[in-house]
Design an enzyme around this catalytic site. Structure first.
Site, mmCIF file in Angstrom:
data_model
loop_
_atom_site.group_PDB
_atom_site.id
_atom_site.type_symbol
_atom_site.label_atom_id
_atom_site.label_comp_id
_atom_site.label_asym_id
_atom_site.label_seq_id
_atom_site.Cartn_x
_atom_site.Cartn_y
_atom_site.Cartn_z
ATOM 1 N N ASN A 107 0.839 -1.204 0.000
ATOM 2 C CA ASN A 107 0.000 0.000 0.000
ATOM 3 C C ASN A 107 0.870 1.248 0.000
ATOM 4 O O ASN A 107 1.725 1.366 -0.872
ATOM 5 C CB ASN A 107 -1.094 -0.033 1.070
ATOM 6 C CG ASN A 107 -0.622 -0.166 2.485
ATOM 7 O OD1 ASN A 107 0.088 -1.093 2.834
ATOM 8 N ND2 ASN A 107 -1.034 0.746 3.343
ATOM 9 N N ASP A 108 0.698 2.183 0.902
ATOM 10 C CA ASP A 108 1.240 3.534 0.765
ATOM 11 C C ASP A 108 2.706 3.594 0.309
ATOM 12 O O ASP A 108 3.558 2.909 0.883
ATOM 13 C CB ASP A 108 1.184 4.267 2.105
ATOM 14 C CG ASP A 108 -0.195 4.323 2.714
ATOM 15 O OD1 ASP A 108 -1.135 3.801 2.112
ATOM 16 O OD2 ASP A 108 -0.314 4.893 3.807
ATOM 17 N N ASP A 116 1.953 8.956 9.985
ATOM 18 C CA ASP A 116 2.384 9.338 8.631
ATOM 19 C C ASP A 116 3.181 10.645 8.610
ATOM 20 O O ASP A 116 2.814 11.601 7.906
ATOM 21 C CB ASP A 116 1.191 9.448 7.674
ATOM 22 C CG ASP A 116 0.282 8.244 7.710
ATOM 23 O OD1 ASP A 116 0.751 7.159 8.098
ATOM 24 O OD2 ASP A 116 -0.904 8.376 7.356
ATOM 25 N N GLU A 144 -5.071 11.231 6.739
ATOM 26 C CA GLU A 144 -3.859 10.437 6.618
ATOM 27 C C GLU A 144 -2.915 11.037 5.568
ATOM 28 O O GLU A 144 -3.298 11.865 4.751
ATOM 29 C CB GLU A 144 -4.214 9.000 6.192
ATOM 30 C CG GLU A 144 -4.967 8.220 7.235
ATOM 31 C CD GLU A 144 -5.070 6.749 6.885
ATOM 32 O OE1 GLU A 144 -4.701 5.917 7.737
ATOM 33 O OE2 GLU A 144 -5.517 6.423 5.763
#
Length: 483
Positions: free
Chosen positions: A25-26, A145, A198
């Site tokens: 993911n990210d 984050d 986020e």
């Protein structure tokens, strides 16, 4: 290999970074360091599901030949036992520093710690422990984050946060030493940003300060953005009193957590996660992997809007081109050279009667993806409900009123990225069509003209596992071949 895995094998992207196995993911820690582009990413190598994430790591000299390195960070300390969550990278005096969120779960209780790691060679990282052990008063443990940068007065970072009343915001912190961080305040005021914000990113380009962030909320009439988990950006007001109302970064169903870096020539580059936070796996999980990253995009600031374009380095993957001009269309139109599962299409359309035009992509006997231009309404619509396996939806993006439209499309084996209106409108989607569904055609409801069409098949990137040599040695040996 199971029948399901064999059927899913044709979805592995050719020119997008995807995980060797498990869930990606990210994007994290994007940076140009020691002569190479570095892309770190959230990675669960053990399952196609969200879990205790590591920081996967890939690097490249030219954005088309990639080296996969061992994980830079793994959840093996008490302060990150349930995941080394997203963060960022910064070069200081020739060393590469990572700041990330350590995630810890104790039953239903969550703890979030902001942590540091450092490397001399860009491959091997040593954890330095906690630098921000808890959220400030008035905020919950949904606190993560960090995006780090350095200025003349010291170090700054922005963090995604949730207030104690359950609403989302972005916080700004300051430190002189990477430790002893002080809260300077909220960068987003008001309660309209869902229950959590986020993946914030704050940068300056063309003398304009811009912030990216991802508000999480609930879809519905009171939600301002096209998806429950949206990707947005906003710019600093001219009087520098605060940020202007946010705009949508990507209108498609499958783009999240966009993060940027400065390239070697000063360009602002961005990658995003092609997936959704609420979607743990995809049909490709049958083959042992799920999700991927977008292509690298170059950002620009034009007329108060952020624009995005595929990085020009990707043009090295183009095959022989097909070129057309001045093609009138009435009804359905196909060209024998226009097809493929890995391809690029740059097309300019015009209309004299404001009639709708539909581009059918990844057509097969039982599936297709439809991209529709409605000039009378000023809308671009992407319909993935019949794209194949997985859950599809309709995504709509507003356009300026015009009788002409230029579209730049990138199709990979399971992705579609659409850049319209000179990249000011972008839609990204994951597609899982049937094997062999490679058709492309146009269908008009009135009078439409293809003013210009350029089409290229796209070759696969070269992705290899890392050799034993250190990254600095690789950079020195390859200095003459840098992009």
């Amino acid at each position: 290999m199971s029948k399901e895995a064999i059927a899913a094998a044709h979805w592995r992207p050719a020119f997008h970074l995807s995980p060797p196995q498990g869930l990606m993911n990210d994007p994290n820690g994007l940076i140009y360091f020691a002569g190479r582009y570095h892309v770190f990413f959230q990675w669960n190598p053990h399952a196609c599901a969200h879990g205790a994430k590591s920081w996967g790591h890939a690097s490249s000299l030219n954005l088309v030949d990639w080296t996969l390195h061992p994980p830079a960070l793994e959840p093996d300390d008490w302060y990150d036992s349930h995941g080394c969550y997203s963060g960022s990278a910064l070069e200081i005096d020739g060393r590469l520093w990572l700041i990330y969120t350590g995630n810890v779960r104790d039953g239903q209780e969550r703890k979030s710690y902001q942590c540091l790691a450092v490397s001399d060679d860009g491959i091997h990282f040593t954890k330095q422990g906690l630098v921000l052990p808890h959220p400030p008063e008035g905020y919950t443990t949904h606190f993560r984050d960090p995006k780090l940068w350095q200025s003349e007065d010291g170090f700054h970072m922005v963090l995604g946060a949730q207030r104690s009343n359950g609403t989302g915001t972005v916080l700004h912190f300051y430190s002189q030493t990477l430790e002893n961080w002080t809260l300077r305040g909220e960068l987003l005021t008001g309660n309209q940003y869902g229950y959590m914000c986020e993946c914030p990113d704050l940068f300056t380009m063309q003398n304009q300060q811009i912030m990216l962030f991802c508000p999480q909320g609930q879809e519905g009439d009171n939600w301002l953005w096209p998806n429950a988990n949206a990707s947005c950006y906003c710019s600093m007001d001219q009087d520098k009193s605060g940020f202007a109302p946010p705009q949508t970064l990507d209108y498609g169903p499958d783009f999240y957590a966009g993060q940027t870096m400065q390239g070697p020539n000063g360009e602002r580059m961005m990658w995003g996660w092609m997936g959704r936070p609420e979607q743990s796996d995809t049909p490709s999980a049958a083959a042992g992997w799920t999700h991927c990253l977008s292509v690298p995009r170059v950002l620009d600031w034009q007329d108060g809007q952020l624009s995005q374009q595929p990085h020009p380095a990707l043009q090295a993957l183009r095959g022989n081109s097909l070129q057309l001009t001045g093609q009138a269309i009435h009804g359905e139109w196909q060209h024998p050279g226009l097809h493929g599962d890995c391809c690029e299409l740059d097309i300019t359309l015009s209309t004299t009667d404001n009639s709708a035009c539909h581009i059918m992509l990844r057509q097969g006997r039982h599936c297709h993806t439809r991209l529709s231009w409605f000039p009378a309404e000023g809308v671009l619509e992407l319909d993935t409900r019949l794209s194949g396996a997985g859950d599809g939806r309709i995504s709509r993006a507003p356009l300026p009123s015009s009788t002409q439209m230029r579209l730049h499309l990138l199709l990979d084996r399971s992705t579609l990225e659409i850049f319209a209106n000179d990249g000011k409108v972008v839609l990204s989607a994951c597609l899982f069509p049937d094997g062999g569904a490679n058709g492309i055609s146009l269908l008009t409801e009135g009078s439409t003209c293809i003013e210009q069409l350029s089409f290229w098949p796209i070759k696969a990137m070269n992705v290899q596992e890392a050799p034993a040599a250190s990254l600095l040695a690789m950079g020195d040996a390859s200095a003459d071949t840098q992009a």
